[in-house]
Scaffold this active site. Sequence first.
Site, PDB file in Angstrom:
ATOM      1  N   GLU A 141      55.665  41.884  51.728  1.00 29.14           N
ATOM      2  CA  GLU A 141      54.338  41.540  51.206  1.00 29.14           C
ATOM      3  C   GLU A 141      54.091  40.038  51.238  1.00 29.14           C
ATOM      4  OE1 GLU A 141      51.599  43.533  51.112  1.00 29.14           O
ATOM      5  OE2 GLU A 141      52.828  44.818  49.848  1.00 29.14           O
ATOM      6  N   HIS A 142      52.883  39.683  51.650  1.00 28.97           N
ATOM      7  CA  HIS A 142      52.457  38.282  51.742  1.00 28.97           C
ATOM      8  C   HIS A 142      53.324  37.490  52.713  1.00 28.97           C
ATOM      9  CE1 HIS A 142      49.098  37.609  48.967  1.00 28.97           C
ATOM     10  NE2 HIS A 142      49.600  38.580  48.229  1.00 28.97           N
TER      11      HIS A 142
ATOM     12  N   ASP B 214      53.038  38.411  56.247  1.00 32.32           N
ATOM     13  CA  ASP B 214      52.508  38.608  57.613  1.00 32.32           C
ATOM     14  C   ASP B 214      51.896  37.315  58.135  1.00 32.32           C
ATOM     15  OD1 ASP B 214      50.379  38.923  55.806  1.00 32.32           O
ATOM     16  OD2 ASP B 214      49.290  40.319  57.099  1.00 32.32           O
TER      17      ASP B 214
ATOM     18  N   GLY C 223      38.791  47.915  47.662  1.00 30.87           N
ATOM     19  CA  GLY C 223      39.368  46.941  46.735  1.00 30.87           C
ATOM     20  C   GLY C 223      40.617  47.446  46.032  1.00 30.87           C
TER      21      GLY C 223
ATOM     22  N   SER D 153      43.315  48.306  52.116  1.00 33.60           N
ATOM     23  CA  SER D 153      42.680  47.770  53.322  1.00 33.60           C
ATOM     24  C   SER D 153      41.509  48.590  53.842  1.00 33.60           C
ATOM     25  CB  SER D 153      43.713  47.607  54.444  1.00 33.60           C
ATOM     26  OG  SER D 153      44.316  46.377  54.282  1.00 33.60           O
TER      27      SER D 153
ATOM     28  N   ASP E 263      47.178  44.304  58.208  1.00 34.32           N
ATOM     29  CA  ASP E 263      46.238  45.379  57.884  1.00 34.32           C
ATOM     30  C   ASP E 263      45.591  45.957  59.138  1.00 34.32           C
ATOM     31  OD1 ASP E 263      46.965  44.431  55.449  1.00 34.32           O
ATOM     32  OD2 ASP E 263      44.990  43.663  54.886  1.00 34.32           O
TER      33      ASP E 263
ATOM     34  N   TYR F 204      44.422  34.456  47.093  1.00 35.65           N
ATOM     35  CA  TYR F 204      45.046  34.779  48.385  1.00 35.65           C
ATOM     36  C   TYR F 204      45.132  33.524  49.249  1.00 35.65           C
ATOM     37  CZ  TYR F 204      46.133  37.434  52.594  1.00 35.65           C
ATOM     38  OH  TYR F 204      46.754  37.929  53.713  1.00 35.65           O
TER      39      TYR F 204
HETATM   40  P1  ADP Z   1      40.459  46.321  50.443  1.00 31.57           P
HETATM   41  O1  ADP Z   1      40.456  45.919  51.875  1.00 31.57           O
HETATM   42  O2  ADP Z   1      41.805  46.142  49.798  1.00 31.57           O
HETATM   43  O3  ADP Z   1      39.936  47.695  50.201  1.00 31.57           O
HETATM   44  P2  ADP Z   1      38.542  44.212  50.283  1.00 31.57           P
HETATM   45  O4  ADP Z   1      37.934  43.484  49.143  1.00 31.57           O
HETATM   46  O5  ADP Z   1      39.240  43.421  51.324  1.00 31.57           O
HETATM   47  O6  ADP Z   1      39.487  45.320  49.662  1.00 31.57           O
HETATM   48  O7  ADP Z   1      37.428  45.049  51.044  1.00 31.57           O
HETATM   49  C1  ADP Z   1      36.510  45.839  50.320  1.00 31.57           C
HETATM   50  C2  ADP Z   1      35.126  45.603  50.890  1.00 31.57           C
HETATM   51  O8  ADP Z   1      35.006  46.307  52.148  1.00 31.57           O
HETATM   52  C3  ADP Z   1      34.024  46.184  50.025  1.00 31.57           C
HETATM   53  O9  ADP Z   1      33.642  45.251  49.024  1.00 31.57           O
HETATM   54  C4  ADP Z   1      32.926  46.403  51.062  1.00 31.57           C
HETATM   55  O10 ADP Z   1      32.246  45.195  51.332  1.00 31.57           O
HETATM   56  C5  ADP Z   1      33.697  46.805  52.294  1.00 31.57           C
HETATM   57  N1  ADP Z   1      33.768  48.285  52.347  1.00 31.57           N
HETATM   58  C6  ADP Z   1      34.815  49.073  52.032  1.00 31.57           C
HETATM   59  N2  ADP Z   1      34.503  50.385  52.177  1.00 31.57           N
HETATM   60  C7  ADP Z   1      33.213  50.420  52.593  1.00 31.57           C
HETATM   61  C8  ADP Z   1      32.285  51.469  52.905  1.00 31.57           C
HETATM   62  N3  ADP Z   1      32.639  52.752  52.805  1.00 31.57           N
HETATM   63  N4  ADP Z   1      31.032  51.111  53.288  1.00 31.57           N
HETATM   64  C9  ADP Z   1      30.673  49.813  53.378  1.00 31.57           C
HETATM   65  N5  ADP Z   1      31.485  48.788  53.094  1.00 31.57           N
HETATM   66  C10 ADP Z   1      32.734  49.073  52.707  1.00 31.57           C
HETATM   67 MG    MG Z   2      40.802  43.950  52.597  1.00 34.93          MG
END
Ligand code: ADP
Ligand code: MG
Length: 392
Positions: free
Chosen positions: A42-43, A45, A130, A134, A180, A230
């Site tokens: 982790e962390h 890559d 979130g 990923s 990712d 990050y």
């Molecule tokens: P993670 O990648 O860990 O899930 P991130 O914050 O990097 O978290 O990415 C989440 C973001 O990706 C959301 O805030 C949104 O902008 C976008 N996203 C994720 N799923 C969708 C979806 N189904 N439709 C539109 N945007 C999405």
């Molecule tokens: Mg992400």
Amino acid sequence: MLQSNPALLDIVSHAKTGFSDRFGFNATLAAAAPGRVNLIGEHIDYCDGFVMPFAIDRYIVVVGSANGTPHARVSSAISDEIATLDLTQLQEISEPKWANYLRGVIRGFQDLGHTIPGFDAYIDSSIPGGAGLSSSAALECAMATFLEGLLEIQLGTKEKALLCQKAEHDFANVPCGIMDQYASAFGEPNRLVLIDCQTGEPKLVPFEDPSLTVLISNTMVHHELSDGGYALRRKHTEDGLEIIGKSSWRDVTEAEVRDRWEILGDPINRRARHVVGEISRTLAAATALADNDVEALGPLMAASHDSLRDDFEVSCHELDLMVEIARKIGRSGGVIGTRMTGGGFGGSTVTLCESKHADSIAAMLGAEYEKATGITPQIFASRPSRGAHLLE
Ligand code: ADP
Ligand code: MG
């Protein structure tokens, strides 16, 4: 407590309904890309390290059709708005924010010299956003795969993953490493994706034993400091490497970090100890898997979590709590190893366990976590699955 994973074809069919409801005609193209969970590494890559994620059987799906205009209209199940993108222009960051991942990917294709024909697209997903799984990389890889279908071309898998990583850097402002997008692009059923982040080469490692289960426990918390946190961690590792005077973390030993402890200063010395330790733990984990010594993963995952909590400081109370509960269940209860997974500051833990105990472990994790926090976590099992691909 153990949630099931929606079947990919059900997500696609749901997305196609969403598309025709929103645009009034049928989608002819469908692309899917999985999220990922990282077993260990982790962390690192972005530190030339080794990481060992796999593509999970949860996906982002992009369905759509050419629309005969110079515009893209994109919409998602998570939002009522339709984002309109002028494809005669090079894409730039704009609103709504979630569409920036798509703009970034389109920009990548434009930079390769492709002219994108107008299209309408609709996005649906079974990846919690979130949650450290990923969804953002899956969204990028699904969009890139959709564009491959639209343009009737195929990028190299590595080229596609790197194009998506650049979209995340330039359009989401997250200076991520390659893990990712590589996991989402290169994933295969029954395979872990062991990535040498120095050479950028992935190696598929068998992971087929049905007596093993990987549980993902989403704490449902997402701490806001994640964005700056990050980038700051990445900066610490860059500063540390410069002070040590090497060009790659792969050439740094634990003894060198110890020798320069005072010069590095706090917290960079602890960040450095994490990087060097995590690289060797990941290699040890890969060797253990190759030797069928799965029990060795337990202590390695434990040390990884402790290092992320104490030295890299990217864990949080809720992740530590979920890990503590799994540690208490312990080996006698079927838990082989457990740690936080992904960028941290919230998100999910990954727990490697015996399949025959997976239900009872999930029930205990859920009940104890909810008792302590008042939050109902989302817990599901995942097997390595196929990376980004077109359907039909
Ligand atoms: P993670 O990648 O860990 O899930 P991130 O914050 O990097 O978290 O990415 C989440 C973001 O990706 C959301 O805030 C949104 O902008 C976008 N996203 C994720 N799923 C969708 C979806 N189904 N439709 C539109 N945007 C999405
Ligand atoms: Mg992400």
